[in-house]
Design a protein around this motif. Structure first.
Motif, PDB file in Angstrom:
ATOM      1  N   ARG A  60       0.802  -1.221   0.000  1.00 40.14           N
ATOM      2  CA  ARG A  60       0.000   0.000   0.000  1.00 40.14           C
ATOM      3  C   ARG A  60       0.837   1.274   0.000  1.00 40.14           C
ATOM      4  O   ARG A  60       0.350   2.353  -0.321  1.00 40.14           O
ATOM      5  N   PHE A  61       2.111   1.171   0.368  1.00 39.81           N
ATOM      6  CA  PHE A  61       2.974   2.347   0.398  1.00 39.81           C
ATOM      7  C   PHE A  61       3.751   2.538  -0.901  1.00 39.81           C
ATOM      8  O   PHE A  61       4.530   3.480  -1.031  1.00 39.81           O
ATOM      9  N   LEU A  62       3.552   1.641  -1.870  1.00 39.40           N
ATOM     10  CA  LEU A  62       4.277   1.737  -3.134  1.00 39.40           C
ATOM     11  C   LEU A  62       3.574   2.670  -4.102  1.00 39.40           C
ATOM     12  O   LEU A  62       2.348   2.725  -4.137  1.00 39.40           O
ATOM     13  N   HIS A  63       4.398   3.347  -4.913  1.00 39.34           N
ATOM     14  CA  HIS A  63       3.843   4.219  -5.935  1.00 39.34           C
ATOM     15  C   HIS A  63       4.769   4.261  -7.136  1.00 39.34           C
ATOM     16  O   HIS A  63       5.959   3.947  -7.035  1.00 39.34           O
ATOM     17  N   THR A  64       4.223   4.635  -8.257  1.00 43.40           N
ATOM     18  CA  THR A  64       5.010   4.667  -9.485  1.00 43.40           C
ATOM     19  C   THR A  64       5.995   5.836  -9.452  1.00 43.40           C
ATOM     20  O   THR A  64       5.667   6.939  -9.010  1.00 43.40           O
ATOM     21  N   LEU A  65       7.189   5.574  -9.953  1.00 40.21           N
ATOM     22  CA  LEU A  65       8.223   6.601 -10.004  1.00 40.21           C
ATOM     23  C   LEU A  65       8.186   7.384 -11.308  1.00 40.21           C
ATOM     24  O   LEU A  65       8.742   8.475 -11.399  1.00 40.21           O
ATOM     25  N   GLU A  66       7.557   6.792 -12.314  1.00 42.17           N
ATOM     26  CA  GLU A  66       7.457   7.410 -13.632  1.00 42.17           C
ATOM     27  C   GLU A  66       6.259   6.795 -14.341  1.00 42.17           C
ATOM     28  O   GLU A  66       5.607   5.895 -13.806  1.00 42.17           O
ATOM     29  N   ALA A  67       5.975   7.263 -15.526  1.00 43.27           N
ATOM     30  CA  ALA A  67       4.856   6.698 -16.279  1.00 43.27           C
ATOM     31  C   ALA A  67       5.109   5.226 -16.549  1.00 43.27           C
ATOM     32  O   ALA A  67       6.171   4.864 -17.074  1.00 43.27           O
TER      33      ALA A  67
END
Length: 256
Positions: A60-67
């Motif tokens: 849940r704490f992960l997110h995309t760094l770029e498209a």
């Protein structure tokens, strides 16, 4: 495959790039999340996934760094996402799904064992699936025949063929086009006695390989504890040695 994943994970998408993430990006390893794929550092997220007790919380704490969808970046967290989404969409775990729709129908000799983050928790879908060699070979035969086992079809052959198509993205070196990883499959060419064959395979971190070479009607299984540190391109060198050995054994068997 091209549906966005954010509607299935409450309060997850925080950026425009997060909202672009699809199931395809996860299975093709082009999600590019903020995850350090290190197997040696004691404080890496991969280490925490192996030894921690809350994969869902970690995810849940992960997110995309770029498209997403621009370049290949092998990350174990992609499979964690897929395992979570599978349970969210179907109501049962990937172990239950595998047993019901594949393992039992193919006549497996023994149950599968999949390590969990805690009792009744989430499978460590990036690793840690244990089974007997003969059952892995049954799985290999299904893959060799593009989703079919005897008179039973588990997957449409077109779907299987599509899974082997290389996504047209930049590889992990950041310069050349990806020519080695598809939808969960490692892809390579192999050669025996001057003839080239297409091979696709699964691999584990300790040198476990399940290789399919359809044109040669060959399935190669290696269950081990160590892998070659040397690489040929993006492939471990030892996989080519096991394939060579299998070709030689098969050739001797069919020749007088």
């Amino acid at each position: 495959w091209d549906a966005p994943v954010y509607p299935y994970i409450p309060n997850w998408a925080r950026s425009h790039h997060d909202s672009l993430l699809t199931f395809r990006h996860l299975v093709e390893m082009t999600a590019n999340l903020d995850w350090d794929e290190s197997y040696d550092l004691p404080m890496s997220k991969t280490t925490e996934a192996y030894y921690g007790h809350d994969l869902e919380g970690l995810m849940r704490f992960l997110h995309t760094l770029e498209a997403p969808g621009q370049r290949l970046n092998y990350q174990s967290c992609n499979q964690i996402f897929l395992a979570f989404l599978f349970r969210k969409l179907t109501g049962f775990s990937i172990t239950e799904g595998l047993e019901k729709y594949l393992w039992k129908p193919m006549g497996a000799e023994a149950p599968i064992l999949w390590s969990l983050d805690h009792e009744k928790g989430l499978e460590k879908a990036f690793c840690c699936l244990s089974a007997r060699a003969r059952d892995y070979l049954r799985l290999g035969r299904i893959c060799l025949h593009e989703g079919a086992w005897k008179s039973f079809r588990f997957l449409h052959s077109v779907s299987y063929q599509n899974a082997l198509k290389l996504p047209k993205v930049i590889g992990e070196d950041g310069f050349t086009q990806n020519d080695y990883y598809a939808m969960g499959w490692w892809i390579t060419d192999v050669e025996f006695q001057g003839k080239k064959y297409k091979a696709h395979y699964m691999r584990g971190i300790l040198g476990q390989y399940l290789v399919m070479i359809p044109e040669a009607h060959l399935v190669v299984l290696r269950m081990g504890h160590h892998r070659d540190q040397k690489k040929i391109g993006q492939h471990r060198a030892d996989v080519f040695e096991y394939i060579r050995m299998a070709f030689e054994l098969s050739y001797k068997k069919i020749k007088p």
